[in-house]
Write a protein that holds these residues in place. Structure first.
Motif, PDB file in Angstrom:
ATOM      1  N   ILE A 103       3.474   6.730   5.663  1.00  0.00           N
ATOM      2  CA  ILE A 103       2.672   6.171   5.076  1.00  0.00           C
ATOM      3  C   ILE A 103       1.024   6.763   5.833  1.00  0.00           C
ATOM      4  N   LEU A 104       1.123   7.082   7.124  1.00  0.00           N
ATOM      5  CA  LEU A 104      -0.194   7.427   7.556  1.00  0.00           C
ATOM      6  C   LEU A 104      -0.751   8.778   7.757  1.00  0.00           C
ATOM      7  N   LYS A 160      -1.469   9.842   4.347  1.00  0.00           N
ATOM      8  CA  LYS A 160      -2.190  10.249   3.246  1.00  0.00           C
ATOM      9  C   LYS A 160      -3.036   8.806   3.715  1.00  0.00           C
ATOM     10  N   ALA A 161      -2.580   7.909   4.451  1.00  0.00           N
ATOM     11  CA  ALA A 161      -3.576   6.897   4.247  1.00  0.00           C
ATOM     12  C   ALA A 161      -4.706   6.748   4.954  1.00  0.00           C
ATOM     13  N   PHE A 195       0.682  -1.066  -0.469  1.00  0.00           N
ATOM     14  CA  PHE A 195      -0.051  -0.143  -0.055  1.00  0.00           C
ATOM     15  C   PHE A 195       0.557   0.923   0.239  1.00  0.00           C
ATOM     16  N   TRP A 196       2.041   1.174   0.670  1.00  0.00           N
ATOM     17  CA  TRP A 196       2.986   2.191   0.547  1.00  0.00           C
ATOM     18  C   TRP A 196       2.721   3.809  -0.818  1.00  0.00           C
ATOM     19  N   LYS A 223      -5.847   1.479   8.627  1.00  0.00           N
ATOM     20  CA  LYS A 223      -5.376   2.610   9.301  1.00  0.00           C
ATOM     21  C   LYS A 223      -4.755   2.260  10.490  1.00  0.00           C
ATOM     22  N   LEU A 248      -8.314   1.385   3.586  1.00  0.00           N
ATOM     23  CA  LEU A 248      -7.537   0.720   2.454  1.00  0.00           C
ATOM     24  C   LEU A 248      -7.896  -0.585   1.765  1.00  0.00           C
ATOM     25  N   LEU A 253       0.821   5.404  -1.938  1.00  0.00           N
ATOM     26  CA  LEU A 253       1.282   7.427  -0.388  1.00  0.00           C
ATOM     27  C   LEU A 253       2.282   7.113  -0.365  1.00  0.00           C
TER      28      LEU A 253
END
Length: 317
Positions: free
Chosen positions: A239-240, A242-243, A54-55, A226, A247, A58
């Protein structure tokens, strides 16, 4: 034993993200729970071991030589699975002890490709605990290409399970008509589609493939919120920042050979989803359409498949 009836379980779980040891433990617990309910096949989502990258979406994942992405990739690689080193041995043992077949989405660090590149692989383990196929995703999707390598046709295989013939594809491979046909032509009548998560992936194509193939289709997706990012994740703050809160919302489901729902997409619920499927329904729906059988024209169109496992080296004695 009713050979025409198969009990399946859809394992809709969140990984312990990018922690292969903890995620393996969670998978083992899930398999044991499924086995306690007399399940004969349990399916896990794409890349659930140790998690989806996922990163990349982001942290400006396409930025060249960015330290955040390089360090996260290295962390991902360290938490990937090398099958040749026996890292799925505990899963194989559980399959054998409990007479349960398993489809498991992993991030594979393939030894025969040098041992440093990563593949999104779908592993089939039979009820005797044997790894029968490892399908490396043919074409990673969009930003996945920044961390996953493209696979080959070696894993385009099907397997006998009671009266069923089961095969599987990863995520958007399920939109590739020739990849689907490669499995249909080998007699597939139970199609497994694995996803990183979310019903926007599963809600349309699951029924479409079922109607096209006149097969049962199992779509299994993971969950990720998240709150599921471990506190020791490298560059967690980046990461957080824009998370989104969610997801991957799940969306696991099953369609029958007529394309109608047996189980509609299940959202936001972690755990096992059970269903018995009856092979007779396959024969019923093939009466009027069979895209690789009586409704095909191999004299006009035909598919050629290269199933050789690709490697940079061919040794000659």
């Amino acid at each position: 034993m009713r050979e025409n009836i198969l009990k399946v379980a859809l394992a809709q779980i969140a990984p312990v993200w990018l922690n292969k040891e903890a995620t393996l433990e969670k998978i083992e617990v899930t398999i044991k729970e499924a086995a306690s309910q007399d399940t004969e096949l349990v399916v896990f989502g794409e890349a659930v071991l140790p998690g989806y990258p996922f990163w990349l979406a982001l942290t400006d994942g396409a930025a060249w030589n960015k330290s955040v992405n390089k360090e996260l990739h290295a962390h991902y690689t360290r938490n990937s699975i090398q099958i040749e080193a026996g890292e799925l041995a505990s899963i194989c043992l559980l399959a054998k002890e409990n007479k349960i077949a398993i489809y498991l989405g992993i991030i594979e660090r393939a030894k025969n490709r040098g041992g440093h590149s990563l593949y999104a692989s779908l592993v089939y383990i039979n009820q005797e605990g044997e790894i029968k196929s490892v399908h490396r995703k043919l074409q990673p999707t969009y930003d996945e290409r920044l961390t996953w390598a493209p696979g080959d046709g070696n894993g385009l295989q099907v397997h006998s399970l009671k009266q069923f013939t089961v095969g599987g594809l990863n995520c958007w491979e399920n939109w590739m008509p020739l990849a689907r046909t490669a499995l249909y032509g080998q007699g597939e009548n139970l199609h497994v589609a694995v996803w990183p998560g979310s019903d926007h992936n599963t809600k349309d194509i699951t029924r479409f493939i079922a109607r096209e193939s006149r097969s049962f289709v199992i779509s299994v997706a993971a969950l990720m919120s998240k709150n599921d990012f471990p506190s020791n994740t490298p560059h967690l703050d980046s990461i957080l920042a824009k998370a989104p809160d969610i997801l991957a919302n799940g969306g696991s489901c099953i369609a029958g050979p007529d394309g109608e729902w047996l189980i509609e997409p299940v959202l936001f619920k972690e755990g096992l989803i059970y269903q018995e499927i009856d092979f007779n329904r396959v024969y019923e729906e093939r009466q009027n359409f069979d895209g690789v059988g009586h409704y095909s024209r191999p004299d006009i169109t035909k598919l050629t498949i290269n199933r050789k496992r690709q490697s940079i080296l061919d040794f000659e004695n």
